[in-house]
Enzyme design. Structure first.
Site, PDB file in Angstrom:
ATOM      1  N   HIS A 174      35.096  54.516  31.887  1.00  0.00           N
ATOM      2  CA  HIS A 174      34.293  53.626  32.721  1.00  0.00           C
ATOM      3  C   HIS A 174      34.002  52.359  31.917  1.00  0.00           C
ATOM      4  O   HIS A 174      33.300  52.412  30.915  1.00  0.00           O
ATOM      5  CB  HIS A 174      32.988  54.356  33.068  1.00  0.00           C
ATOM      6  N   TYR A 207      24.020  54.021  46.010  1.00  0.00           N
ATOM      7  CA  TYR A 207      24.492  53.672  44.667  1.00  0.00           C
ATOM      8  C   TYR A 207      25.002  54.944  43.991  1.00  0.00           C
ATOM      9  O   TYR A 207      24.358  55.995  44.060  1.00  0.00           O
ATOM     10  CB  TYR A 207      23.342  53.046  43.879  1.00  0.00           C
ATOM     11  N   HIS A 218      14.919  49.548  34.195  1.00  0.00           N
ATOM     12  CA  HIS A 218      15.207  50.263  32.952  1.00  0.00           C
ATOM     13  C   HIS A 218      15.216  49.214  31.849  1.00  0.00           C
ATOM     14  O   HIS A 218      16.153  48.434  31.729  1.00  0.00           O
ATOM     15  CB  HIS A 218      16.565  50.974  33.043  1.00  0.00           C
TER      16      HIS A 218
HETATM   17 FE   FE2 Z   1      22.024  50.769  32.831  1.00  0.00          FE
END
Ligand code: FE2
Length: 440
Positions: free
Chosen positions: A296, A354, A369
């Site tokens: 990824h 998501y 975050h």
């Molecule tokens: Fe993140």
């Protein structure tokens, strides 16, 4: 008595194309000077006014300015007086300390009492310092009525508007733009405008960028094409209001709101030329680059626009999207990996689901975050993605985005205490199992 704006606006709004081009446009033939910027006398008795959103001496490739030819210069106005700023806040914030917790919010309800775009702005978080042109603020907007005779101007930063519900029309000094969910709009610092709902209440996100104006990220080895292509950015054409009625210009300056009275519309620019102008972009035009082998890649591959800081590769703010795309990676855990990041990440969801959070992150919601705060897929997503058969898979009907910043994104007191803040966001990782048993 206000005019019905539909009487003076064209049915089909036109745009010119090309990110950061030297666009030029005239609403009356011959209004734009040829071969020079400030002739002794402008056509139609217009005033010439330069509008600079970078320093005069900024490097040529970064320089942004526009020449406006207008019915009256902008100084034709009354004095400013302060007004209530409601829930609008500006960095540096003076609220409570910013905890390192993961945070998530449900969608904020759309306003029920008559509310225009200015009054419906609510600040969720901010960083940096608007007075030194560093950092961002993140606001939600919600409006169910037009601004009527009010106009807005923000001296503290440029505004990126990310609609989540309802189409809006922006009437700006440089022309008209219609923007709907799935598109974004950027209004440069200092441009005067109105934002009105078109046929239903509107709601969405705003990033107020105190820093360097948004620009396209470098493509590196990707080459000359791909990601957000310059040609897909749409700029307005000249359009003006020639009215002699009382209006009010609301200006945000150093975190406060002020208003000034005018006897005319401030949207009186008949012609203009330059590269500092509002623009819109359809996020479905984003050419998605991703792996066709394994692993990824970093989410920076999804960067649409960036506001650079003075440290190379370390953005004041990156605008990143997670659009519909194919996932074909082999032998790969396909959702975003667990990670801790020096950059701070604020996410919103325009529609759909998501991939790292299948429950609890709803359209209109948001999560935060911050620097070094650990996060990643919720427990159920981890189990599923670890055991799925890895056939090519289309992530369809989804559009999430991230405002990512090098500066810690501190929530406002409102955001910390609003009823939409989820009390047990951490719980989505509560069922992460220990799989380790010491055996290969
Ligand atoms: Fe993140």
């Amino acid at each position: 008595m206000l005019r019905d704006k539909s009487m003076i606006e064209p049915n089909n709004i036109c745009y010119s194309h090309g990110f950061n081009n030297e666009h030029e446009s005239e609403a009356l033939q011959g209004a734009l000077p040829i071969g020079q910027f400030n002739p002794q006398k402008c056509a139609y008795g217009l005033y010439a006014e330069q509008f600079s959103t970078t320093a005069f001496t900024a490097p040529r490739h970064e320089n942004r300015r526009t020449w406006m030819y207008r019915i009256r210069p902008s100084i034709s106005m009354g004095d400013y007086s302060p007004i209530d700023k409601g829930l609008l806040r500006t960095a540096p914030l003076s609220g409570p300390p910013c905890p390192p917790n993961v945070m998530r919010w449900d969608a904020q309800p759309i306003c029920e009492t008559p509310t225009d775009f200015i009054d419906g702005l609510t600040t969720i978080a901010a960083n940096g310092d608007a007075n030194t042109h560093i950092g961002i603020a993140i606001h939600l907007y919600s409006a169910n009525k037009g601004m009527e005779n009010r106009y807005f101007c923000n001296a503290d930063g440029e505004l990126m508007v990310v609609p989540q519900q309802g189409e809006l029309i922006a009437r700006t000094e440089l022309g008209l733009l219609k923007v709907k969910p799935g598109e974004i709009m950027v209004i440069p610092r200092g441009i005067k405008f109105q934002i009105d709902p078109i046929d239903e209440p509107i709601r969405g996100y705003v990033c107020e960028n105190y820093g360097a104006p948004f620009t396209l990220p470098e493509r590196g080895p990707v080459g000359a094409n791909g990601l957000a292509n310059q040609r897909d950015f749409e700029y307005p054409v000249a359009w003006f209001e020639d009215t002699e009625q009382a209006s009010c210009l609301v200006t945000k300056f150093m975190g406060e709101l002020y208003q000034a009275q005018l006897g005319h519309s401030p949207l009186d620019v008949v012609a203009w030329v330059g590269n500092s102008a509002p623009y819109k972009y359809d996020l479905s035009c984003f050419n998605v680059i991703n792996t066709v082998s394994f692993d990824h890649p970093d989410p920076s591959i999804f960067t649409v626009l960036t506001s650079p800081s003075d440290t190379a590769g370390t953005a004041n703010m990156d605008f990143v999207i997670f659009p519909p795309r194919w996932m074909v990676a082999e032998n790969t855990f396909r959702p975003p990996w667990y990670h801790r990041n020096v950059m701070s990440e604020f996410m919103g969801l325009i529609h759909g689901v998501y991939d790292a959070k299948e429950t609890g992150f709803e359209p209109g919601g948001m999560s935060l975050h911050n620097c070094m705060t650990p996060h990643g897929p919720e427990a159920e997503v981890f189990e599923k993605a670890s055991n799925n058969q890895l056939t090519p898979q289309k992530y369809a009907s989804t559009l999430a985005f991230m405002f990512e910043s090098r500066y810690v994104i501190a929530p406002t007191e409102f955001a910390l205490h609003t009823a939409t803040r989820q009390k047990n966001y951490l719980g989505c990782w509560g069922n992460l199992k220990k799989h380790f048993d010491g055996k290969a």
